[in-house]
Design an enzyme around this catalytic site. Structure first.
Site, PDB file in Angstrom:
ATOM      1  N   SER A  70      36.448 -18.801 -25.278  1.00 30.13           N
ATOM      2  CA  SER A  70      36.259 -18.197 -23.965  1.00 30.13           C
ATOM      3  C   SER A  70      37.231 -18.838 -22.998  1.00 30.13           C
ATOM      4  O   SER A  70      37.383 -20.068 -22.990  1.00 30.13           O
ATOM      5  CB  SER A  70      34.822 -18.402 -23.483  1.00 30.13           C
ATOM      6  OG  SER A  70      34.615 -17.779 -22.226  1.00 30.13           O
ATOM      7  N   HIS A  72      42.547 -19.075 -13.399  1.00 27.66           N
ATOM      8  CA  HIS A  72      42.596 -18.906 -11.945  1.00 27.66           C
ATOM      9  C   HIS A  72      43.992 -19.296 -11.460  1.00 27.66           C
ATOM     10  O   HIS A  72      44.339 -20.483 -11.422  1.00 27.66           O
ATOM     11  CB  HIS A  72      41.550 -19.782 -11.264  1.00 27.66           C
ATOM     12  CG  HIS A  72      40.141 -19.341 -11.512  1.00 27.66           C
ATOM     13  ND1 HIS A  72      39.637 -18.159 -11.013  1.00 27.66           N
ATOM     14  CD2 HIS A  72      39.134 -19.917 -12.224  1.00 27.66           C
ATOM     15  CE1 HIS A  72      38.374 -18.033 -11.387  1.00 27.66           C
ATOM     16  NE2 HIS A  72      38.045 -19.072 -12.132  1.00 27.66           N
ATOM     17  N   HIS A 117      40.118 -13.107 -17.636  1.00 28.81           N
ATOM     18  CA  HIS A 117      39.076 -13.655 -18.508  1.00 28.81           C
ATOM     19  C   HIS A 117      39.209 -13.014 -19.876  1.00 28.81           C
ATOM     20  O   HIS A 117      39.504 -11.821 -20.002  1.00 28.81           O
ATOM     21  CB  HIS A 117      37.691 -13.348 -17.921  1.00 28.81           C
ATOM     22  CG  HIS A 117      36.580 -13.451 -18.920  1.00 28.81           C
ATOM     23  ND1 HIS A 117      35.979 -12.338 -19.473  1.00 28.81           N
ATOM     24  CD2 HIS A 117      35.965 -14.524 -19.475  1.00 28.81           C
ATOM     25  CE1 HIS A 117      35.034 -12.722 -20.316  1.00 28.81           C
ATOM     26  NE2 HIS A 117      35.006 -14.040 -20.341  1.00 28.81           N
ATOM     27  N   VAL A 127      36.192 -14.001 -27.212  1.00 28.73           N
ATOM     28  CA  VAL A 127      35.921 -13.407 -28.527  1.00 28.73           C
ATOM     29  C   VAL A 127      34.934 -14.332 -29.227  1.00 28.73           C
ATOM     30  O   VAL A 127      35.078 -15.558 -29.183  1.00 28.73           O
ATOM     31  CB  VAL A 127      37.201 -13.209 -29.370  1.00 28.73           C
ATOM     32  CG1 VAL A 127      37.980 -11.990 -28.892  1.00 28.73           C
ATOM     33  CG2 VAL A 127      38.096 -14.440 -29.351  1.00 28.73           C
ATOM     34  N   ARG A 128      33.920 -13.749 -29.841  1.00 28.51           N
ATOM     35  CA  ARG A 128      32.824 -14.569 -30.358  1.00 28.51           C
ATOM     36  C   ARG A 128      32.186 -13.929 -31.586  1.00 28.51           C
ATOM     37  O   ARG A 128      32.312 -12.715 -31.833  1.00 28.51           O
ATOM     38  CB  ARG A 128      31.767 -14.785 -29.274  1.00 28.51           C
ATOM     39  CG  ARG A 128      31.182 -13.477 -28.743  1.00 28.51           C
ATOM     40  CD  ARG A 128      30.292 -13.706 -27.530  1.00 28.51           C
ATOM     41  NE  ARG A 128      29.760 -12.450 -27.018  1.00 28.51           N
ATOM     42  CZ  ARG A 128      30.368 -11.676 -26.133  1.00 28.51           C
ATOM     43  NH1 ARG A 128      31.541 -12.039 -25.643  1.00 28.51           N
ATOM     44  NH2 ARG A 128      29.828 -10.546 -25.733  1.00 28.51           N
ATOM     45  N   HIS A 147      45.586  -1.910 -19.071  1.00 29.75           N
ATOM     46  CA  HIS A 147      44.738  -0.980 -19.825  1.00 29.75           C
ATOM     47  C   HIS A 147      45.476  -0.353 -21.011  1.00 29.75           C
ATOM     48  O   HIS A 147      44.843  -0.067 -22.038  1.00 29.75           O
ATOM     49  CB  HIS A 147      44.164   0.081 -18.890  1.00 29.75           C
ATOM     50  CG  HIS A 147      42.952  -0.405 -18.143  1.00 29.75           C
ATOM     51  ND1 HIS A 147      41.686  -0.342 -18.661  1.00 29.75           N
ATOM     52  CD2 HIS A 147      42.842  -1.006 -16.926  1.00 29.75           C
ATOM     53  CE1 HIS A 147      40.827  -0.873 -17.803  1.00 29.75           C
ATOM     54  NE2 HIS A 147      41.503  -1.266 -16.741  1.00 29.75           N
ATOM     55  N   GLY A 190      21.636 -25.461 -24.570  1.00 31.23           N
ATOM     56  CA  GLY A 190      21.921 -26.887 -24.457  1.00 31.23           C
ATOM     57  C   GLY A 190      23.382 -27.213 -24.627  1.00 31.23           C
ATOM     58  O   GLY A 190      23.731 -28.324 -25.040  1.00 31.23           O
ATOM     59  N   GLY A 191      24.262 -26.273 -24.305  1.00 28.38           N
ATOM     60  CA  GLY A 191      25.694 -26.520 -24.402  1.00 28.38           C
ATOM     61  C   GLY A 191      26.173 -27.492 -23.335  1.00 28.38           C
ATOM     62  O   GLY A 191      25.433 -27.886 -22.427  1.00 28.38           O
TER      63      GLY A 191
END
Length: 306
Positions: free
Chosen positions: A98, A102, A112, A115-116, A151, A264-265
């Site tokens: 992730s 900025h 932003h 990918v997960r 896009h 809990g990260g």
């Protein structure tokens, strides 16, 4: 969509994600030209850990965070099982990259990408897995050619995998990155997908890789075009005000932020998406006919940029 129950290649996903993190950090360092990423490796007491990389106070990027995590646990947190209650109580693994960039110059948009991969398991049952992710763009001053490029690149990432993917995941992105209490989108969108396990593991994994691989071609040309644009205190002030919307979305609505905190990260890694400086004003609106008003009137509206 129905859930595909099969054994995926978790090691291949992890190898890809670590490579993606490295490639993006190298490219951003080269683009910035001054600062380097600091890396913090961290462990999660409940299981797993990650590598957080942050570039701060660069010439081009005021703050850039690129985070890899691979966490596991005995029970999915509420944010992950809320829309799929049958998985409550499952053990899980979650892997992802992730990032939030900025920029310093207000004419360069914030971007932003995520990918997960998730896999949930119960004793005696086949594992349930899915991919998610996407990328989206948040300009402060809009340029039509930048929106079209963004896009078109998003569509190029989708087209080899499904004729309907771009339209489907653009619409989902527009709906997801919407700040309900402001009644406005966070930016000009891009792609968002979740719960993806269509046509088997290889297809879904391939699509996730395509999205990750298209992020730099989508973003860097915009950075290169806008990073030297002259600006003054007015543009900087508007940038800091609009960054407040980014903070509001991430802390109130973002599923990844909620998952990270509930599981809990590491808080520093989860909250690296927040900008280093931000402003809020009471009941402020831009004057009609100004470049700031154009952002609201043109770019923060549903639009088919292609």
């Amino acid at each position: 969509m129905g859930l595909v129950k099969t054994a995926p290649d978790i090691s291949a996903v992890k190898t890809y994600l670590l490579g993606l993190q490295g490639r993006i950090c190298t490219a951003l360092e080269q683009e910035d030209g001054r600062e380097k990423f600091r890396e913090d490796a961290w462990d999660r007491p409940e299981g797993g850990g990650g590598k957080s990389r942050v570039l701060a106070e660069g010439d081009v990027f005021e703050q850039a965070g690129v985070n890899f995590s691979h966490v596991h646990g005995k029970s999915l947190p509420p944010s992950a099982s809320a829309h799929r209650p049958e998985l409550a109580g499952c053990s899980f693994q979650a892997l992802g990259v992730s990032l939030v960039i900025h920029p310093r110059n207000p004419y360069v948009p914030t971007s932003h990408c995520n990918v997960r991969f998730f896999i949930a398991e119960k004793p005696g049952a086949e594992p349930v897995w899915w991919f998610g992710g996407g990328f989206d763009l948040t300009p402060y001053y809009g340029f039509e050619e930048d929106a079209v490029h963004w896009h078109r690149t998003a569509k190029a990432a989708c087209d080899p995998f499904g004729a309907d993917y771009y339209a489907r995941f653009k619409k989902w992105c527009d709906e997801y990155f919407f700040i309900k209490h402001r009644n406005e989108p966070r930016g000009i969108g891009g792609l968002f997908f979740d719960d993806l396990n269509e046509n088997g593991f290889d297809h879904s994994f391939g699509f996730m890789q395509s999205v990750g691989d298209h992020y730099l071609p989508a973003y860097l040309p915009i950075v290169q075009k806008r990073k030297a644009t002259p600006y003054g205190e007015r543009e900087r002030d508007f940038q800091l005000y609009r960054r407040g919307r980014y903070v509001e979305f991430n802390l109130v609505y973002d599923r990844g932020t909620l998952f990270g905190l509930q599981s809990g990260g590491r808080a520093e890694s989860i909250l690296m998406s927040l900008p280093p400086l931000v402003k809020w004003r009471y009941h402020w609106t831009p004057a009609a006919g100004t470049p700031e008003a154009k952002l609201y009137d043109v770019f923060l509206k549903p639009h088919d940029w292609i």
